[in-house]
Design an enzyme around this catalytic site. Structure first.
Site, short mmCIF file in Angstrom:
data_model
loop_
_atom_site.label_atom_id
_atom_site.label_comp_id
_atom_site.label_asym_id
_atom_site.label_seq_id
_atom_site.Cartn_x
_atom_site.Cartn_y
_atom_site.Cartn_z
N GLU A 232 17.18 28.74 95.41
CA GLU A 232 17.57 28.57 94.02
C GLU A 232 17.13 27.18 93.60
OE1 GLU A 232 20.07 26.99 91.36
OE2 GLU A 232 21.63 28.43 91.88
N CYS A 266 22.56 23.70 87.37
CA CYS A 266 21.24 24.32 87.23
C CYS A 266 21.20 25.29 86.06
CB CYS A 266 20.83 25.01 88.52
SG CYS A 266 22.10 26.09 89.21
#
Length: 501
Positions: A232, A266
């Protein structure tokens, strides 16, 4: 032995030193938990859930202690820190309840009568040791949040936390061993890049969360041993505000979605595209909301909304992005600079007159900064939202049916309609990035299956001394096999009877 010095970002004060694990230390740790993994796998899904339930209860019983450590090493405000133990408790319950459905043995019905004598089964066996390299912005969610499904799947887990935030995870791992008395299948190793590289070399599966640049290095390192990875790698999440949106809700969501955890998420809202008729009102409401936010060091009193920047390196990136935008003609309606004094803070910032030539609209800023652009219509807003190499998540605000139509065309792994960030809490559905935001998924069925290897079992229930396809080959037996195959595979009566059409 080399050591790391850990500082409190909210004050700049040193709070602890941590010994760095050498590559040999990492190898020894992985070997130790690997030796214990078969027994952990053997106790089954319910047995593993029983142990993880003890971890859940420990987290709930020791929340204040955990939050104190987390605040000290991250500079978070108390409400932002409070999300982490609650999320982990819910995740333990989710996978404990769903694991049997997601990774339990499956009975498969043969698709052809030619296999009627066979019993088909699929079982999911864990990768023996999972290595997790986690970042500093959510020290527990992004370490234990990946460890929990791996442990529930039957793997042993070794985590390397960020060198900026090593304390909270170490505290939980120590409690797993000493207070809970859990099996020795969960460990952490401390260090910087060399420690992470050593972990990649030793384990059977790698879960990495962090920057795109480091993710490429992890993937390249893992390729040397053909070790599977899940990555990720961050995002540049867009928010689209349509003209028919509830502008109060949209502005409040943008303020929280962009500034929560000092923008160090994020999935933070980093760039906003507003249909022209709503632009002025939305910008005014957003500016007013962000302008009211309180920033500074926090304790258990919930006295501020925006905390410190956890990594000094990231603060420099945020400052560079904002200065680049201002130099190119952008305007800061709020904030726009570092905060002077103790600790590491950047002011909550709303930028307008921005465009896609600016870093703040192209690169991941990862700080309390949002850029707002006017779009002629929904189509232009959508084109701008999709004009990014990232594709982690996004959001669309507007009348629900119209907003949903737009959301279905956003090029992201997850899109919220009339909400922000909530997709991470919806653990029932997968969460993962498109484009250069990563490979693989958290949550849902993929979030636990990725830690497993598929093993198919084909079991012959009855048969003679030999199968018709075995030696010795004869014209008679081969002809029988061919005629049976023709009869079952053809879809018209002429071919089934062996006739030419």
């Amino acid at each position: 032995m080399e050591q790391l010095e850990v500082h409190n970002p909210a004050t700049g004060d040193p709070i602890a030193t941590v010994s760095i694990d050498s590559p040999q230390d990492v190898a020894d740790t992985v070997a130790r938990v690997r030796a214990n993994q078969p027994e952990w796998e053997a106790i089954g899904i319910e047995g593993r859930y029983s142990w993880l339930s003890k971890l859940r209860d420990w987290l709930l019983d020791n929340t204040e202690r955990v939050l104190d450590t987390m605040q000290a090493e991250t500079g978070k405000v108390r409400p932002d820190a409070s999300n982490e133990p609650a999320y982990l408790a819910d995740l333990i319950n989710f996978y404990g309840a769903k694991a049997a459905k997601f990774i339990g043995e499956e009975a498969i019905r043969p698709h052809t009568p030619l296999l009627a004598a066979k019993k088909l089964r699929v079982q999911y066996r864990p990768h023996p040791v999972v290595g997790i390299i986690s970042p500093w912005n959510f020290p527990l969610i992004l370490a234990l949040g990946d460890a929990i499904p791996a442990l529930q799947a039957g793997a042993a887990v070794v985590v390397k936390p960020s060198e900026f935030t090593p304390l909270g995870l170490a505290e939980v791992v120590k409690a797993w061993k000493e207070e809970i008395g859990g099996p020795d299948v969960l460990a952490c190793v401390q260090g910087i890049g060399e420690t992470g590289s050593a972990l990649v070399d030793e384990v059977d599966f790698v879960q990495f969360t962090g920057s795109e640049r480091t993710g490429r290095k992890v993937m390249a390192r893992a390729a040397e041993t053909l070790t599977p990875v899940s990555l990720e790698l961050g995002g540049k999440d867009p928010m689209i505000v349509l003209a028919d949106a509830d502008l109060d809700r949209a502005a409040n969501a943008a303020a929280w979605g962009g500034m929560m955890n000092a923008g160090q998420i994020c999935m933070s809202v980093e760039r906003i595209y507003v249909e022209e008729p709503a632009y002025d009102k939305f910008v005014a409401k957003l500016t007013a909301e962000v302008g009211k936010l309180r920033q500074g060091a926090d304790d258990r009193g919930h006295g501020t909304e925006v905390g410190a920047m956890t990594s000094p390196n990231q603060t420099a990136i945020v400052e560079e992005h904002v200065e680049d935008a201002l130099a190119a003609g952008a305007r800061a309606l709020t904030g726009g600079k570092r905060v002077n004094g103790r600790g590491d803070y950047f002011e909550p910032t709303v930028l307008v007159d921005v465009d896609h030539s600016m870093k703040v609209m192209r690169e991941e800023t990862f700080g309390p900064v949002v850029g707002v652009m006017k779009a002629h219509d929904a189509e232009e807003a959508l084109a701008l939202a999709n004009d990014s190499r990232y594709g982690l998540s996004g959001s669309v605000f507007g009348q629900r049916e119209r907003a949903e139509r737009v959301a279905r065309r956003v090029e992201c792994g997850a899109v919220n309609v009339n909400d922000v960030l909530v997709n991470y809490l919806a653990t029932d559905v997968p969460m993962g990035g498109w484009k250069q935001s990563g490979i693989g998924y958290r949550h849902g069925e993929p979030g636990i299956k990725k830690y497993c290897r598929t093993e198919s079992l084909v079991i012959t229930r009855f048969g003679g001394k030999r199968e018709p396809t075995w030696y010795p080959y004869t014209r008679t037996r081969r002809g029988l096999v061919d005629r049976i195959a023709q009869a079952f595979n053809a879809r018209d009566w002429r071919r089934r009877l062996g006739m030419r059409p």
